[in-house]
Design an enzyme around this catalytic site. Structure first.
Site, PDB file in Angstrom:
ATOM      1  N   CYS A 141       0.877  -1.333   0.156  1.00 41.14           N
ATOM      2  CA  CYS A 141      -0.003  -0.034   0.107  1.00 41.14           C
ATOM      3  C   CYS A 141       0.779   1.256   0.066  1.00 41.14           C
ATOM      4  CB  CYS A 141      -0.899   0.104   1.264  1.00 41.14           C
ATOM      5  SG  CYS A 141      -2.005   1.426   1.309  1.00 41.14           S
ATOM      6  N   CYS A 144      -0.563   4.110   2.070  1.00 42.48           N
ATOM      7  CA  CYS A 144      -0.437   3.745   3.648  1.00 42.48           C
ATOM      8  C   CYS A 144       1.121   4.179   3.807  1.00 42.48           C
ATOM      9  CB  CYS A 144      -0.742   2.368   3.973  1.00 42.48           C
ATOM     10  SG  CYS A 144      -2.266   1.865   3.420  1.00 42.48           S
ATOM     11  N   ASP A 145       2.015   3.676   3.221  1.00 47.81           N
ATOM     12  CA  ASP A 145       3.315   3.788   3.444  1.00 47.81           C
ATOM     13  C   ASP A 145       4.431   4.580   2.891  1.00 47.81           C
ATOM     14  OD1 ASP A 145       2.820   1.583   5.780  1.00 47.81           O
ATOM     15  OD2 ASP A 145       2.882   0.188   4.194  1.00 47.81           O
TER      16      ASP A 145
END
Length: 320
Positions: A141, A144-145
């Site tokens: 992701c 997300c990261d």
């Protein structure tokens, strides 16, 4: 407990799956006095249980570890009376009245309504190093990261629209995005493909696949091979993003719930309602676009409210 057809294991609402969607549905259903029973599944808490830092969920200004966040969700759901069984549901009959479900232990349960929040799992390449460096630079992701790798070089694998979107997202954070495409063209839409190829700091490697990752307790190099020439090289990078798709965990509903070709549950627009009366779906099992904890939680709220209103309508007296 109430009873139906002589069954003692009868519930007003059963929630299949946990994670942000399931726990949020449980919180709302429990506060509505529906006394929900949740089956947590094989991985209580969902994908966040294998996620380290979560910095993009509102209410945690300093960030929080994924497992700790899910523990907070669980405690809140239980505080209002949610009961949790730490096992998966392995078989369902959602077309019957009441709904019938069988747990992994062989116990049968019935329910007036069911909320599905079984989530989805990222597809991986299957190389051993993916597991070794999980949460140490390997991610599925970018949204997300990616933030953790600002100003660094990263690798992303994939050639579809998701990979293209994530490569462009990463290009705003990373110095260089090395994009590995196993064919000689992107599968992404023409407009997305054009944007990727126009991005100055996205370097596309055609006919190329990753076969290993190395580093001292974190991602430092990605080892790739050209599948036409056989030539190998090592790319210096701090992160390895896999964007080859997700697989929703919806197999046990096949043939009963309407799904798309990829297995995502189809819900009525703006609701959590499935094609079956009294059956609602939320979270990543029904979302192939956003796949974020905060959107999953939002649809969990929707599912509980939809279930509560549906149950109330079943109990309402029919006017003359």
């Amino acid at each position: 407990m109430s009873q139906a057809n002589g069954q003692s294991n009868h519930e007003k609402v059963i929630i299949i799956g946990s994670g942000p969607a399931g726990y949020t549905a449980a919180i709302y259903a429990a506060r509505a006095e529906l006394k929900p029973l949740m089956f947590s599944g094989m991985q209580p808490g969902g994908q966040l249980m294998i996620t380290t830092d979560v910095e993009n969920y509102p209410g945690y200004p300093e960030g929080i570890m994924g497992p700790e966040m899910m523990e907070d969700f669980r405690k809140q759901a239980e505080r209002f009376g949610t009961r949790i069984k730490y096992e998966p549901v392995v078989k369902v009959d959602l077309e019957s009245t009441p709904k019938r479900l069988w747990s992994d232990s062989g116990e049968e349960y019935t329910a007036d309504s069911v909320i599905i929040s079984t989530g989805a799992k990222a597809k991986w390449l299957g190389i051993e190093a993916e597991e070794k460096y999980a949460n140490k630079g390997v991610s599925a992701c970018a949204v997300c990261d990616g933030f953790f790798f600002r100003g660094k070089e990263v690798v992303i694998v994939g050639g579809g629209d998701t990979a293209a979107e994530e490569a462009l997202y990463l290009s705003k954070l990373a110095t260089t995005v090395h994009m590995l495409v196993r064919r000689d063209a992107l599968r992404a839409s023409k407009i997305m493909a054009a944007r990727v190829q126009a991005a100055e700091n996205v370097k596309v490697y055609w006919n190329t696949e990753a076969f290993d990752i190395s580093g001292d307790d974190k991602v430092e190099q990605v080892h790739v091979r050209n599948n036409k020439t056989g030539e190998e090289q090592a790319i210096d990078a701090s992160a390895f993003f896999v964007a080859i798709g997700h697989k929703p965990s919806t197999e046990i509903f096949d043939g009963q719930i309407t799904m798309d070709d990829a297995g995502y549950i189809i819900v009525d627009a703006g609701t959590s309602k499935t094609n079956l009366e009294g059956v609602f779906a939320c979270g990543d099992a029904a979302d192939k676009v956003y796949r974020q904890a905060v959107t999953a939680a939002g649809t969990g709220c929707m599912a509980a409210l939809d279930a509560e209103r549906w149950l109330a309508a079943q109990e309402a007296p029919v006017s003359a």
